[in-house]
Design an enzyme around this catalytic site. Structure first.
Site, PDB file in Angstrom:
ATOM      1  N   LYS A 143     -13.103 -12.058 -44.668  1.00  0.00           N
ATOM      2  CA  LYS A 143     -13.759 -11.267 -43.615  1.00  0.00           C
ATOM      3  C   LYS A 143     -15.261 -11.446 -43.774  1.00  0.00           C
ATOM      4  O   LYS A 143     -15.816 -11.161 -44.840  1.00  0.00           O
ATOM      5  CB  LYS A 143     -13.416  -9.783 -43.748  1.00  0.00           C
ATOM      6  CG  LYS A 143     -12.183  -9.366 -42.982  1.00  0.00           C
ATOM      7  CD  LYS A 143     -12.094  -7.840 -42.872  1.00  0.00           C
ATOM      8  CE  LYS A 143     -10.831  -7.410 -42.163  1.00  0.00           C
ATOM      9  NZ  LYS A 143     -10.686  -5.941 -42.121  1.00  0.00           N
ATOM     10  N   GLU A 185     -13.444   0.876 -54.184  1.00  0.00           N
ATOM     11  CA  GLU A 185     -12.489  -0.078 -53.578  1.00  0.00           C
ATOM     12  C   GLU A 185     -11.298  -0.334 -54.517  1.00  0.00           C
ATOM     13  O   GLU A 185     -10.180  -0.574 -54.067  1.00  0.00           O
ATOM     14  CB  GLU A 185     -13.181  -1.408 -53.234  1.00  0.00           C
ATOM     15  CG  GLU A 185     -14.337  -1.305 -52.238  1.00  0.00           C
ATOM     16  CD  GLU A 185     -13.893  -1.248 -50.767  1.00  0.00           C
ATOM     17  OE1 GLU A 185     -12.727  -0.892 -50.498  1.00  0.00           O
ATOM     18  OE2 GLU A 185     -14.742  -1.537 -49.906  1.00  0.00           O
ATOM     19  N   HIS A 248     -11.663   3.593 -44.665  1.00  0.00           N
ATOM     20  CA  HIS A 248     -12.791   2.936 -43.989  1.00  0.00           C
ATOM     21  C   HIS A 248     -13.056   3.498 -42.594  1.00  0.00           C
ATOM     22  O   HIS A 248     -14.153   3.339 -42.066  1.00  0.00           O
ATOM     23  CB  HIS A 248     -12.554   1.432 -43.903  1.00  0.00           C
ATOM     24  CG  HIS A 248     -12.759   0.720 -45.207  1.00  0.00           C
ATOM     25  ND1 HIS A 248     -12.015   1.011 -46.338  1.00  0.00           N
ATOM     26  CD2 HIS A 248     -13.631  -0.250 -45.589  1.00  0.00           C
ATOM     27  CE1 HIS A 248     -12.416   0.229 -47.334  1.00  0.00           C
ATOM     28  NE2 HIS A 248     -13.396  -0.538 -46.904  1.00  0.00           N
TER      29      HIS A 248
HETATM   30  N1  LIG Z   1     -15.725  -8.813 -46.494  1.00  0.00           N
HETATM   31  C1  LIG Z   1     -15.020  -7.874 -47.068  1.00  0.00           C
HETATM   32  O1  LIG Z   1     -13.796  -7.957 -47.209  1.00  0.00           O
HETATM   33  C2  LIG Z   1     -15.730  -6.665 -47.614  1.00  0.00           C
HETATM   34  C3  LIG Z   1     -15.062  -5.804 -48.495  1.00  0.00           C
HETATM   35  C4  LIG Z   1     -15.753  -4.719 -49.016  1.00  0.00           C
HETATM   36  C5  LIG Z   1     -17.090  -4.519 -48.673  1.00  0.00           C
HETATM   37  N2  LIG Z   1     -17.694  -5.385 -47.834  1.00  0.00           N
HETATM   38  C6  LIG Z   1     -19.120  -5.223 -47.517  1.00  0.00           C
HETATM   39  O2  LIG Z   1     -19.862  -5.394 -48.729  1.00  0.00           O
HETATM   40  C7  LIG Z   1     -21.092  -4.692 -48.634  1.00  0.00           C
HETATM   41  C8  LIG Z   1     -21.341  -3.907 -49.896  1.00  0.00           C
HETATM   42  O3  LIG Z   1     -21.392  -4.791 -50.972  1.00  0.00           O
HETATM   43  P1  LIG Z   1     -21.993  -4.375 -52.382  1.00  0.00           P
HETATM   44  O4  LIG Z   1     -21.470  -3.056 -52.773  1.00  0.00           O
HETATM   45  O5  LIG Z   1     -21.798  -5.524 -53.258  1.00  0.00           O
HETATM   46  O6  LIG Z   1     -23.518  -4.115 -52.055  1.00  0.00           O
HETATM   47  P2  LIG Z   1     -24.816  -5.062 -52.051  1.00  0.00           P
HETATM   48  O7  LIG Z   1     -24.493  -6.434 -51.725  1.00  0.00           O
HETATM   49  O8  LIG Z   1     -25.789  -4.329 -51.190  1.00  0.00           O
HETATM   50  O9  LIG Z   1     -25.299  -4.984 -53.580  1.00  0.00           O
HETATM   51  C9  LIG Z   1     -25.666  -3.737 -54.104  1.00  0.00           C
HETATM   52  C10 LIG Z   1     -26.983  -3.807 -54.873  1.00  0.00           C
HETATM   53  O10 LIG Z   1     -26.750  -4.401 -56.134  1.00  0.00           O
HETATM   54  C11 LIG Z   1     -27.724  -5.415 -56.403  1.00  0.00           C
HETATM   55  N3  LIG Z   1     -27.054  -6.389 -57.262  1.00  0.00           N
HETATM   56  C12 LIG Z   1     -26.065  -7.239 -56.940  1.00  0.00           C
HETATM   57  N4  LIG Z   1     -25.602  -7.865 -58.020  1.00  0.00           N
HETATM   58  C13 LIG Z   1     -26.333  -7.434 -59.066  1.00  0.00           C
HETATM   59  C14 LIG Z   1     -26.317  -7.704 -60.458  1.00  0.00           C
HETATM   60  N5  LIG Z   1     -25.406  -8.501 -61.015  1.00  0.00           N
HETATM   61  N6  LIG Z   1     -27.250  -7.088 -61.234  1.00  0.00           N
HETATM   62  C15 LIG Z   1     -28.156  -6.231 -60.696  1.00  0.00           C
HETATM   63  N7  LIG Z   1     -28.186  -5.909 -59.390  1.00  0.00           N
HETATM   64  C16 LIG Z   1     -27.279  -6.502 -58.584  1.00  0.00           C
HETATM   65  C17 LIG Z   1     -28.130  -5.917 -55.043  1.00  0.00           C
HETATM   66  O11 LIG Z   1     -29.402  -6.490 -55.076  1.00  0.00           O
HETATM   67  C18 LIG Z   1     -28.078  -4.637 -54.205  1.00  0.00           C
HETATM   68  O12 LIG Z   1     -29.274  -3.941 -54.322  1.00  0.00           O
HETATM   69  C19 LIG Z   1     -20.984  -3.826 -47.394  1.00  0.00           C
HETATM   70  O13 LIG Z   1     -21.736  -4.391 -46.359  1.00  0.00           O
HETATM   71  C20 LIG Z   1     -19.517  -3.857 -47.062  1.00  0.00           C
HETATM   72  O14 LIG Z   1     -19.274  -3.679 -45.686  1.00  0.00           O
HETATM   73  C21 LIG Z   1     -17.051  -6.449 -47.297  1.00  0.00           C
HETATM   74  O1  LIG Z   2     -10.464  -7.294 -46.337  1.00  0.00           O
HETATM   75  C1  LIG Z   2     -10.134  -6.375 -45.589  1.00  0.00           C
HETATM   76  O2  LIG Z   2      -9.290  -6.522 -44.701  1.00  0.00           O
HETATM   77  C2  LIG Z   2     -10.749  -5.045 -45.731  1.00  0.00           C
HETATM   78  O3  LIG Z   2     -10.582  -4.197 -44.866  1.00  0.00           O
HETATM   79  C3  LIG Z   2     -11.568  -4.786 -46.957  1.00  0.00           C
HETATM   80  C4  LIG Z   2     -12.592  -3.676 -46.785  1.00  0.00           C
HETATM   81  O4  LIG Z   2     -12.849  -3.150 -48.085  1.00  0.00           O
HETATM   82  C5  LIG Z   2     -13.933  -4.173 -46.252  1.00  0.00           C
HETATM   83  O5  LIG Z   2     -14.875  -3.139 -46.295  1.00  0.00           O
HETATM   84  C6  LIG Z   2     -13.933  -4.841 -44.898  1.00  0.00           C
HETATM   85  O6  LIG Z   2     -15.179  -5.470 -44.672  1.00  0.00           O
HETATM   86  C7  LIG Z   2     -13.732  -3.914 -43.751  1.00  0.00           C
HETATM   87  O7  LIG Z   2     -13.590  -4.662 -42.616  1.00  0.00           O
HETATM   88  P1  LIG Z   2     -13.607  -4.073 -41.150  1.00  0.00           P
HETATM   89  O8  LIG Z   2     -12.830  -5.052 -40.370  1.00  0.00           O
HETATM   90  O9  LIG Z   2     -12.992  -2.715 -41.186  1.00  0.00           O
HETATM   91  O10 LIG Z   2     -15.030  -3.982 -40.747  1.00  0.00           O
HETATM   92 ZN   LIG Z   3     -14.547  -1.863 -47.977  1.00  0.00          ZN
END
Ligand SMILES: NC(=O)c1ccc[n+]([C@@H]2O[C@H](COP(=O)([O-])OP(=O)(O)OC[C@H]3O[C@@H](n4cnc5c(N)ncnc54)[C@H](O)[C@@H]3O)[C@@H](O)[C@H]2O)c1
Ligand SMILES: O=C(O)C(=O)C[C@@H](O)[C@H](O)[C@H](O)COP(=O)(O)O
Ligand SMILES: [Zn+2]
Length: 360
Positions: A143, A185, A248
């Protein structure tokens, strides 16, 4: 060292969990049929900590490479920042076989993944996740997205990486608040699919908070496996994958209603899981005892279960745009018992209203 395969036919890929691998990315890419020109996207914080390791390793593997830095935080998940990635890629002359590497947390991963999915209609994408949240969840499953002021992840694509390379040692520099976002998560995975892991978390709160490397490495591989299994069965979220959205529906509304700045994603999900559990209790889908177990675990980790800084009406407006809506009805992920959830699109509006009042 551990390895998980995500089996998706021609789009299958490996998740490698290897301590110290942050400086081995060049070697890993040499196994793949890429042109030796790569763009690394990172944020200022992660770039300062690990950018040199990654760049040196690419140089060692014969790559011409450049790095681009975005501001840390959710505000970088925007169309504007994505355009900056396209500009850099075009200026570098990246072609269809040139990899784009996301070095960072979920923000960098989601943003860079969407850029890789759309630049030249798709170039190889590599995930090097550096937060716990990215290592257990966002780097796996394909995603990718950016936000819109009217909603979270509103513009995006399903686009699988070619490789996910996880170095658990980089968590040593991760602030506790961000570690806990990942734990939210992990708790979600326990609730939807793995009661044993849920109990393991209860028994290991102190060791996790102390960042015990063995426990965290175990948690990472276990959670990659859970997520991979769901994604393999339902890559495009027709049904089962919706369960990964437990917490979510309200969580995303809280993040958006508070301007993507007050709560990080994991905190939004923690409050949202509390809300989803309460709805489940109010509609008679689960026992109060299971709601209490979830609340208890969230609180033991110091995760929030109530939101501040937004109103019921604001949350309802964001809920109406939830991506899991079908014909105006939200598909809620409800708790049956720990380890089991169900999808339900008949939750009455008054129950949602009552729940929102209870969590703010
Ligand atoms: N694609 C998916 O399936 C999925 C799943 C869950 C969340 N997400 C998305 O992920 C995002 C949140 O990700 P996150 O929680 O990683 O936040 P983030 O990417 O904002 O990182 C959090 C903070 O940690 C710092 N950081 C990262 N790695 C570090 C390290 N090793 N040491 C020190 N600092 C570090 C970053 O600079 C940032 O300030 C949201 O936008 C959410 O919607 C996507
Ligand atoms: O991978 C997925 O599917 C998830 O829903 C994982 C979630 O933890 C993640 O935050 C994902 O980005 C949510 O997607 P969305 O489609 O609800 O925006
Ligand atoms: Zn999530």
């Amino acid at each position: 060292m551990a390895e998980v395969t995500v089996n998706l036919g021609n789009d299958s890929y490996l998740i490698e969990i290897i301590p110290g691998s942050i400086s081995q990315i060049g070697k890993s890419l040499n196994r793949m049929p890429f042109t030796r020109k790569a763009l690394v996207v990172t944020d200022d914080t992660v770039g300062a900590l690990y950018g040199k390791d990654v760049l040196d390793s690419l140089t060692g593997a014969g790559y011409t490479r450049e790095i681009m830095y975005v501001r840390p935080g959710e505000s970088s998940k925007s169309i504007k920042v994505m355009e900056e990635i396209y500009t850099k890629a075009i200026a570098m002359g990246l072609d269809r076989k040139s990899p784009i590497i996301a070095l960072g947390g979920g923000v960098v991963g989601d943003l860079t993944g969407f850029a890789a999915a759309t630049y030249l209609r798709g170039v190889p994408f590599i995930q090097v996740p550096t937060t716990l949240l990215a290592q257990v969840d966002s780097s796996v499953g394909g995603k990718t997205a950016v936000n819109h002021p009217l909603g979270k992840n509103m513009i995006g694509a399903f686009y699988q990486p070619k490789l996910v390379q996880i170095d658990p040692l980089v968590l040593n520099t991760l602030p506790e608040r961000e570690l806990l976002a990942g734990i939210a998560e992990v708790i979600k995975h326990g609730v939807i699919a793995d009661e044993q892991m849920f109990n393991f978390l209860f028994e290991n709160v102190e060791r996790i908070l102390a960042q015990d490397a063995n426990v965290l490495t175990d948690v990472i591989s276990r959670n990659c496996r859970i997520k991979a299994e769901v994604v393999e069965k339902d890559e495009r979220e027709a049904n089962l994958r919706m369960t990964l959205n437990f917490g979510h529906t309200v969580g995303h509304a809280i993040e958006a209603a508070t301007g993507f700045s007050r709560y990080n994603h994991g905190e939004g999900v923690a409050i949202g899981m509390h809300a989803a559990a309460l709805i489940s209790q109010y509609v008679g889908q689960c026992e109060t005892a299971d709601v209490d177990r979830l609340k208890d675990l969230l609180q033991r980790f110091g995760l929030p279960i109530r939101a501040e800084g937004c109103s019921v009406e604001e949350l309802e407006a964001f809920l109406s745009r939830d991506k899991k809506s079908d014909g105006g009805k939200i598909s809620w992920i409800l708790l049956n018992k720990i380890g089991h959830v169900q999808i339900c699109n008949t939750v009455p509006a008054n129950i949602v209203h009552q729940t929102l009042r209870a969590i703010i």
